[in-house]
Design a protein around this motif. Structure first.
Motif, mmCIF file in Angstrom:
data_model
loop_
_atom_site.group_PDB
_atom_site.id
_atom_site.type_symbol
_atom_site.label_atom_id
_atom_site.label_comp_id
_atom_site.label_asym_id
_atom_site.label_seq_id
_atom_site.Cartn_x
_atom_site.Cartn_y
_atom_site.Cartn_z
ATOM 1 N N ASP A 36 0.545 -3.437 -21.944
ATOM 2 C CA ASP A 36 -0.515 -3.079 -22.893
ATOM 3 C C ASP A 36 -1.804 -2.926 -22.090
ATOM 4 O O ASP A 36 -2.599 -3.844 -21.994
ATOM 5 N N ASP A 37 -1.982 -1.771 -21.484
ATOM 6 C CA ASP A 37 -3.171 -1.509 -20.682
ATOM 7 C C ASP A 37 -3.857 -0.280 -21.260
ATOM 8 O O ASP A 37 -3.345 0.833 -21.160
ATOM 9 N N PRO A 38 -5.015 -0.469 -21.895
ATOM 10 C CA PRO A 38 -5.643 0.654 -22.599
ATOM 11 C C PRO A 38 -6.500 1.534 -21.702
ATOM 12 O O PRO A 38 -7.157 2.434 -22.205
ATOM 13 N N TYR A 39 -6.517 1.295 -20.379
ATOM 14 C CA TYR A 39 -7.328 2.129 -19.493
ATOM 15 C C TYR A 39 -6.415 2.950 -18.604
ATOM 16 O O TYR A 39 -5.967 2.483 -17.562
ATOM 17 N N HIS A 40 -6.112 4.158 -19.041
ATOM 18 C CA HIS A 40 -5.134 4.960 -18.329
ATOM 19 C C HIS A 40 -5.827 5.756 -17.242
ATOM 20 O O HIS A 40 -5.954 6.970 -17.308
ATOM 21 N N TYR A 58 3.137 1.689 -21.246
ATOM 22 C CA TYR A 58 3.830 0.904 -22.276
ATOM 23 C C TYR A 58 5.354 0.963 -22.186
ATOM 24 O O TYR A 58 6.035 0.100 -22.716
ATOM 25 N N ARG A 63 5.454 1.569 -29.620
ATOM 26 C CA ARG A 63 4.627 1.710 -28.420
ATOM 27 C C ARG A 63 5.449 1.358 -27.172
ATOM 28 O O ARG A 63 5.581 2.166 -26.276
ATOM 29 N N GLY A 109 0.518 5.427 -26.590
ATOM 30 C CA GLY A 109 -0.398 4.294 -26.524
ATOM 31 C C GLY A 109 -1.872 4.658 -26.509
ATOM 32 O O GLY A 109 -2.265 5.776 -26.866
ATOM 33 N N ASP A 110 -2.666 3.679 -26.065
ATOM 34 C CA ASP A 110 -4.122 3.757 -26.224
ATOM 35 C C ASP A 110 -4.786 4.592 -25.144
ATOM 36 O O ASP A 110 -5.429 4.071 -24.229
ATOM 37 N N ASN A 111 -4.669 5.895 -25.280
ATOM 38 C CA ASN A 111 -5.340 6.795 -24.339
ATOM 39 C C ASN A 111 -6.832 6.857 -24.651
ATOM 40 O O ASN A 111 -7.346 6.045 -25.404
ATOM 41 N N ASN A 164 -9.477 5.635 -27.359
ATOM 42 C CA ASN A 164 -10.729 5.004 -26.936
ATOM 43 C C ASN A 164 -11.818 6.051 -26.687
ATOM 44 O O ASN A 164 -11.528 7.200 -26.378
ATOM 45 N N ALA A 169 -10.174 4.734 -32.149
ATOM 46 C CA ALA A 169 -10.375 3.278 -32.140
ATOM 47 C C ALA A 169 -11.610 2.863 -32.921
ATOM 48 O O ALA A 169 -12.544 3.634 -33.111
#
Lengths: 627, 627
Positions: A75-79, A87, A399, A414-416, A449, A475
């Motif tokens: 779970d790393d939201p900084y790609h 993920y 995810r 995931g959290d791009n 994000n 987000a």
């Protein structure tokens, strides 16, 4: 099929491969087992022309060469470019060159991949364990190897047709009023819409299978009302269960021993959204079944689709490690810290989340298997459990994933971020995910994000129009990102309508790819072997009919495109075909307005288009024209 | 020159503009002062075709449109796409379209720039204060406007010729032995080298103007030995002075009131590398002079160049705020934190560095001026002070900057990463920095943070060969990044040798640009007005002679290039011209091997080349051939 299976040690059964294979009697020399270190090393030579395809959900280009990667669902939201793990954990790759060979490493723990990074002419793989199955797939080119691999891992998940409509999400639309406002926004702008997503705030204090009664006084009725309009609500379900005396889901799980244990034999606990949680042991069939059946409380209320999240599993902190961090920084109270002391006290807090020490304290199967060693199966087994309980034709995507979970659901990436480079990242992952069995896929269109610009969202949509999952998601704290929120919504309407025109084509293509174990999105290099095709990193083939080359840079009104053969350049906008022109093999510059969807129709092929509609329920899939 | 000067309130004298101008009697309507809010708002319309150039050291494309920025010198080592502020504050931009106008906002505090982000047809600038000078420059096109602006801000700093040699840096080469190993590595590989950098570890406990005696037993002799070989050592000097009783620099500063104060009138203290530090008040002439003169202790030892750092200023933490953070998390000891409580306790530590509350507690000019209000001048005034003390022909460049500092030193663009996208970021900042007066500029070649691949470093060098500052620099903990560290060093030798062949051209071009207030690097749109030139974001013009189009993507052996007119495509490798071909106006695909430097010579122009040498001291600048 020409597949060799090598077994080292006694591998954990991941159920990734569904066909039985005889095990080769000898392991080849390029595989080295070091029992003392507890690792397996694989070393493969690279020819200067070799291309590496695969690895599923990862950073980097279509050609994976020249980078390091890690298989460890994160779970790393900084790609950012240097990231080695996202993920999913998708351990299949192809080396394509003078010879073309596929490799699948069936191992549920961490793998480190050096794909010609430290040494340009060498792949160095380190498996953090001594038990693994390794499959080597030889075949006539990439397409055949992928088809063989896909055959042995089983048929991909296929969603219902309405899941191909345009979807709107945000963290969060917290209540009925906000959802009504969003739907009205789309209605007023005349922009099609099929679903609205419920992120974590629809629940009562983030507790799975609860609904905030104040926000949704009569949930079932509301779901039905929206369905009447052709809009489906898609709630999120997280992996962890709030540790709360009296909360029925927690109590059932605790009573029946459904939760993962810690090393002392107590239920393992760590904090996620609801605060301290327990974690269903999805590796246990009974726990998986119990958790999956819980979804029926929502399907009974009319819910037809779910997204499941935080199932790497993401852990915010454990109480033990939080206390350690507090004790550490208390030591320095009143002191003059030097720079290293300061950095380490800060790190104590930044490194609390998803900490390996917590993963190593988490146990599966009644304390017999350490979570760290099977980490990548958690999201997969959750997906399997949920899928097996859900009624047929329910939408499901996750995810976290590991190859095998493609049989039970789709994934989103995931959290791009609302970064221009993430449009390209989105594009580049599509074929590698297809290689690993994932067909119902998509990135958060517009970026999760950070703040999106109007131009970014429109350009991104011009790609997402082609991805099975076409979902706009953003987000908390970011700018409103709905298609009607930027003004001049006519441009958005025109782009999204093109998606609806393509739905019959896209749906039947995904279905065909699932049935035949084929890829929907292919690198140009899978079909054409000239240098420009092999190096092409910002165009894709779709099925046998289409090539796409979206614009993914700011302040551009066009781009260069490489055509490996003659094609018809087409631009669609709303119901109109705004451009149609046959272009020769070679490099071309194309103009693309902000309200157009560009693509290329391959020689002697035709793409069927229907008329747009306000949602899939209202879509007449009769072919209106061929392009 | 057609320049209007508008004054709002009583601006702080930044000394950015060196010419006197009459102040216009009325401020135009697009400038609105809100004294209650303490802000100035500037609103400018954007035509759909308008391009925005400028803003110096910033993220984004050559066209700054469609993004937000912030002028606030920031030590932020993660240069991701959404970042609004880097190390410099460069408040000059041009709107180019049907009419073309330049704007300079001379204001030393924070400015927020919305360049058509929230509304696509509007620039919205918010100045965090009510005192500012605003210059509006009309002229015949971008080149004339830049020249006029550069004229009013004064002549750019010009470094000695040896500063155009190839330079090697790392955080850190801690001692003589390591530096000798690096130099030997270059010698053995036959790769030219002019300087080696000393990062913070050469000092005694990070104290400015000290030298670790164990690491460098006889520093002066060692400097002389290296000079004999044609290698210069370039030490770093940081902005803050260690707070340590008995440390002479601290004692002098404290005794003479040279340090910034806090709001209580004590010396302001915050931690940086050495731990708790005091910060010379570079805005005070006597403090600036005193600090500058300290550099003479090093020039007397033979040092001929410096890089000055941490002068945004970067602050790791203040004791007050660290204690606050500890007290905050102690409150939660033993508690079950919910997710928001957890995030805020983590944020307490992550937000300690460069905290605005600390900047607001820091006072200049004997407590009369709050640092926060003049934040962007700190690095500038440090650069000025140092430059004014140093002997002529000393190399000097800084991390933080504000327009005006270009007269006293160069800049490097701070802690970038070994990301492919940062090659392009490097390229895109070159013209915007030139617009703001900075000519001696460069990014950390190969990237500072994260691990570089061999291919990345070579491709990056193929750009850096053209930047006045050509320095390979990398961070603690990353892979060795020296040109000899990757194997097959012949490729590196060939690329770096091309730099030496170009030095006579590059040096005289920079000199001419300094003397004539011209730009060395220009966007294609400054010379050509066709659509492809105006949108071109990955090529640059150099002087009147060259166009560059480097490869900035992984696993590519070529790229497409747009030629706005006929040019000669040239590739150099070592002493060889490996390719020379006249190409017509239009889009071309070019092949570029890993050991070649590609560029384009403009019609009827010639570029002089000398022969390569092992360093500039040994360079014969006689023209060997014209290309």
């Amino acid at each position: 099929m020409n597949i060799q299976k090598f077994r080292i040690g006694k591998p954990f059964n991941t159920e990734a491969v569904i066909l039985d294979f005889p095990i080769e009697s000898a392991v080849p020399e390029y595989i080295r087992v070091d029992n003392e270190e507890g690792k397996i090393y694989i070393s493969l030579p690279l020819d200067s022309q070799d291309i590496i395809y695969g690895l599923g959900e990862q950073m980097g280009g279509i050609n994976k060469r020249g980078r390091k990667y890690r298989s460890f669902c994160s779970d790393d939201p900084y790609h950012t470019e240097e990231k080695e793990a996202l993920y999913g954990a998708h351990n299949f790759f192809i080396i394509s060159g003078k010879t073309t060979v596929g490799y699948f490493i069936d191992f549920p723990g961490q793998i480190h991949w050096d794909m010609g990074f430290m040494e340009e002419d060498k792949i160095s793989i380190t498996i953090d364990g001594t038990n693994a199955d390794i499959y080597v797939i030889s075949g006539n080119g990439e397409n055949e190897i992928v088809k063989d691999f896909r055959t042995i891992i089983g048929t991909s998940y296929m969603p219902p047709m309405w899941a191909f409509g345009y979807q709107q999400s945000r963290w969060s639309y917290p209540d009925k009023n906000e959802i009504n406002r969003i739907i009205e926004g789309y209605e007023k702008a005349g922009i099609p819409l099929d679903t609205v997503y419920l992120d974590i705030d629809y629940m009562d204090n983030f507790k799975d299978f609860t609904i905030n009664q104040k926000a949704f006084p009569d949930f079932e009725k509301y779901v039905a009302e929206l369905k009447e309009k052709g809009i489906r609500l898609i709630p999120i379900i997280d992996a962890g269960i709030k540790w709360e005396k009296g909360f029925d889901v927690y109590e059932e799980g605790a009573k029946n021993n459904y939760f993962c244990k810690d090393r002392k034999g107590n239920d393992f606990k760590a904090a996620v959204w609801p605060g301290i949680c327990c974690f269903p042991d999805y590796l246990k069939a009974d726990a998986r079944r119990w958790f999956g059946d819980k979804f029926l409380t929502l399907t009974k209320k009319g819910i037809q689709g779910f997204w499941i999240d935080m199932n790497e599993p993401a852990l915010f902190y454990s109480k033990e490690k939080y206390q350690e961090a507090v004790d550490y920084v208390k030591e320095y109270s009143g002191e003059d810290l030097n720079c290293w002391e300061f950095f380490s006290s800060r790190d104590k807090f930044t490194q609390l989340s998803n900490n390996n020490e917590d993963y190593k304290n988490m146990m599966h199967l009644d304390g017999t298997v350490c979570h760290y060693d099977v980490h990548n199966l958690y999201g997969y087994m959750m997906t399997k459990g949920v899928c097996e309980s859900l009624p047929k034709d329910t939408l499901l995507f996750s995810r976290a994933s590991y190859i095998g979970s493609h049989r039970y659901g789709g994934i989103w990436t995931g959290d791009n971020a609302s970064w221009w480079s993430h449009i390209l990242l989105n594009l580049r992952m599509l074929p590698s995910l297809n290689m690993c069995g994932y067909l119902y896929i998509g990135a958060d269109c517009g970026g999760f994000n950070n703040n999106a610009s109007r131009e970014l969202l429109l350009r991104w949509m011009q790609l997402s129009v082609f991805t099975p999952l076409f979902r706009n998601h953003s987000a908390l704290g970011t700018r409103s990102q709905e298609a009607f929120a930027f003004g001049n919504s006519e441009d958005f309407k025109k782009v999204i309508e093109v998606r609806y025109r393509l739905i019959p084509y896209l749906y039947s293509l995904v279905k065909k790819c699932a049935e035949n174990n084929e890829m929907m999105f292919k690198p140009l290099g899978f079909e054409f072997k000239d240098k420009l095709s092999l190096e092409c990193d910002d165009q894709l083939l779709i099925g046998d009919e289409i090539m796409i080359a979206p614009i993914y840079q700011q302040n551009k009104t066009g781009r260069t495109v490489y055509l490996p053969e003659e094609m018809t350049f087409v631009k669609l906008s709303g119901s109109d075909v705004t451009h149609k022109e046959t272009l020769k093999k070679g490099i071309h510059y194309i103009d693309v307005a902000i309200d157009e969807v560009p693509f290329f129709v391959r020689k002697d092929k035709k793409v069927p288009l229907c008329n747009p509609a306000k949602n899939v329920d209202n879509l007449d899939i009769t072919i209106a024209e061929y392009i």
